[in-house]
Write an enzyme that holds these catalytic residues in place. Sequence first.
Site, PDB file in Angstrom:
ATOM      1  N   HIS A 114      12.735  37.729  68.724  1.00 45.64           N
ATOM      2  CA  HIS A 114      13.220  37.316  67.405  1.00 45.64           C
ATOM      3  C   HIS A 114      12.321  37.881  66.306  1.00 45.64           C
ATOM      4  CE1 HIS A 114      14.474  34.615  64.143  1.00 45.64           C
ATOM      5  NE2 HIS A 114      15.421  34.099  64.929  1.00 45.64           N
TER       6      HIS A 114
ATOM      7  N   LYS B  75       9.934  27.797  71.925  1.00 40.44           N
ATOM      8  CA  LYS B  75      10.786  27.455  70.788  1.00 40.44           C
ATOM      9  C   LYS B  75      11.745  26.307  71.113  1.00 40.44           C
ATOM     10  CE  LYS B  75      14.368  29.606  67.872  1.00 40.44           C
ATOM     11  NZ  LYS B  75      14.919  30.887  67.399  1.00 40.44           N
TER      12      LYS B  75
ATOM     13  N   HIS C  12      14.037  24.292  68.141  1.00 40.24           N
ATOM     14  CA  HIS C  12      15.076  24.593  67.145  1.00 40.24           C
ATOM     15  C   HIS C  12      16.383  23.841  67.359  1.00 40.24           C
ATOM     16  CE1 HIS C  12      16.838  27.840  64.230  1.00 40.24           C
ATOM     17  NE2 HIS C  12      16.562  26.669  63.633  1.00 40.24           N
TER      18      HIS C  12
ATOM     19  N   CYS D  45      20.807  30.624  66.943  1.00 41.78           N
ATOM     20  CA  CYS D  45      19.841  29.832  67.716  1.00 41.78           C
ATOM     21  C   CYS D  45      20.291  28.416  68.071  1.00 41.78           C
ATOM     22  CB  CYS D  45      18.522  29.753  66.947  1.00 41.78           C
ATOM     23  SG  CYS D  45      17.798  31.338  66.523  1.00 41.78           S
TER      24      CYS D  45
ATOM     25  N   ASP E 231      14.896  35.482  73.066  1.00 41.66           N
ATOM     26  CA  ASP E 231      15.539  35.191  71.783  1.00 41.66           C
ATOM     27  C   ASP E 231      15.959  36.501  71.115  1.00 41.66           C
ATOM     28  OD1 ASP E 231      16.432  33.830  69.579  1.00 41.66           O
ATOM     29  OD2 ASP E 231      14.528  32.876  69.103  1.00 41.66           O
ATOM     30  N   ASP E 232      17.248  36.635  70.815  1.00 41.46           N
ATOM     31  CA  ASP E 232      17.786  37.833  70.159  1.00 41.46           C
ATOM     32  C   ASP E 232      17.594  39.107  70.991  1.00 41.46           C
ATOM     33  OD1 ASP E 232      18.603  36.318  68.056  1.00 41.46           O
ATOM     34  OD2 ASP E 232      17.211  37.131  66.585  1.00 41.46           O
TER      35      ASP E 232
END
Length: 291
Positions: free
Chosen positions: A232, A131, A133, A77, A39-40
Amino acid sequence: MMEVCLRLPNDMKYLVFLFLALSCHVTAKPPNIVFILADDYGYHDIGYHQSAIKTPVLDKLAAEGIKLENYYVQPICSPTRSQLMTGKYQIHTGLQHSIIWCPQTSCIPDNDVTMAQGLKSLGYATHLVGKWHIGFSSKKCWPTRKGFDSFYGYLTGQADYYTHVQEGVSMPGFDVPDDWHYGVDLRDNDKPIKSLNGTYGTFIWNDKAHDVIMNHNTSKPLFLYMALQAVHAPLQVPEHYKKPYEYIKDSNRSTYAGMVASMDEAVGNLTQSLKNKGLWDNTIIVFSTGM
């Protein structure tokens, strides 16, 4: 040569076929599939891109596998995860505008088939660690209603890596009191988990992925979607991961580097679990970043 015939909605065929086609060897059993989503995570923050951050596990996987160096994901996201799960550009799921904020009721539409549902229809055991989301306002939006046999993770976009509390992130135009917080966002299927306060998030996903693999019934092929919290925000990591990067003057950058190191270690632990279970030789591993 294996011929694959899939009876799936058109939007899902390419996803499942891609996984099966990437198998470099043909066996009587469908390949296990492990999809690891960071993530990121930045393009220049992986070791083989000449980064100062060391990622020996990911470097080795890339060197022994196939590198896709020119493909694109969405910049935030929920849109990118909805595309991954449905095979549809996000404008067709209504998730094109932004992330799903905590006060919102958005989720993957009921009539869209997810990757997990497609693979489950082919006999796969399906598990999500980490995650989600892409919908949480009602249980029909939750992973176990979208094709996953099990879910162990968090529903919203971010949480503290140690307390697992979702706080301090309010929807633009949605005024909340200064002391407002959303509480602990950590679940084992439908049940909240309150016993892991103080345990670093990447360690939690690492341990759970190991449990999923070691407890897998090998009469079925495995689909494990490991959607990591790292890297993240918030920028948090145990100190010993930061130590090799003390020379970086920007404290945020050195913390981020430590988070990448912890993530790389978790990927290594996962691959070792696959080997210990005897699944390694018939497993496709995909590593990507969500943004």
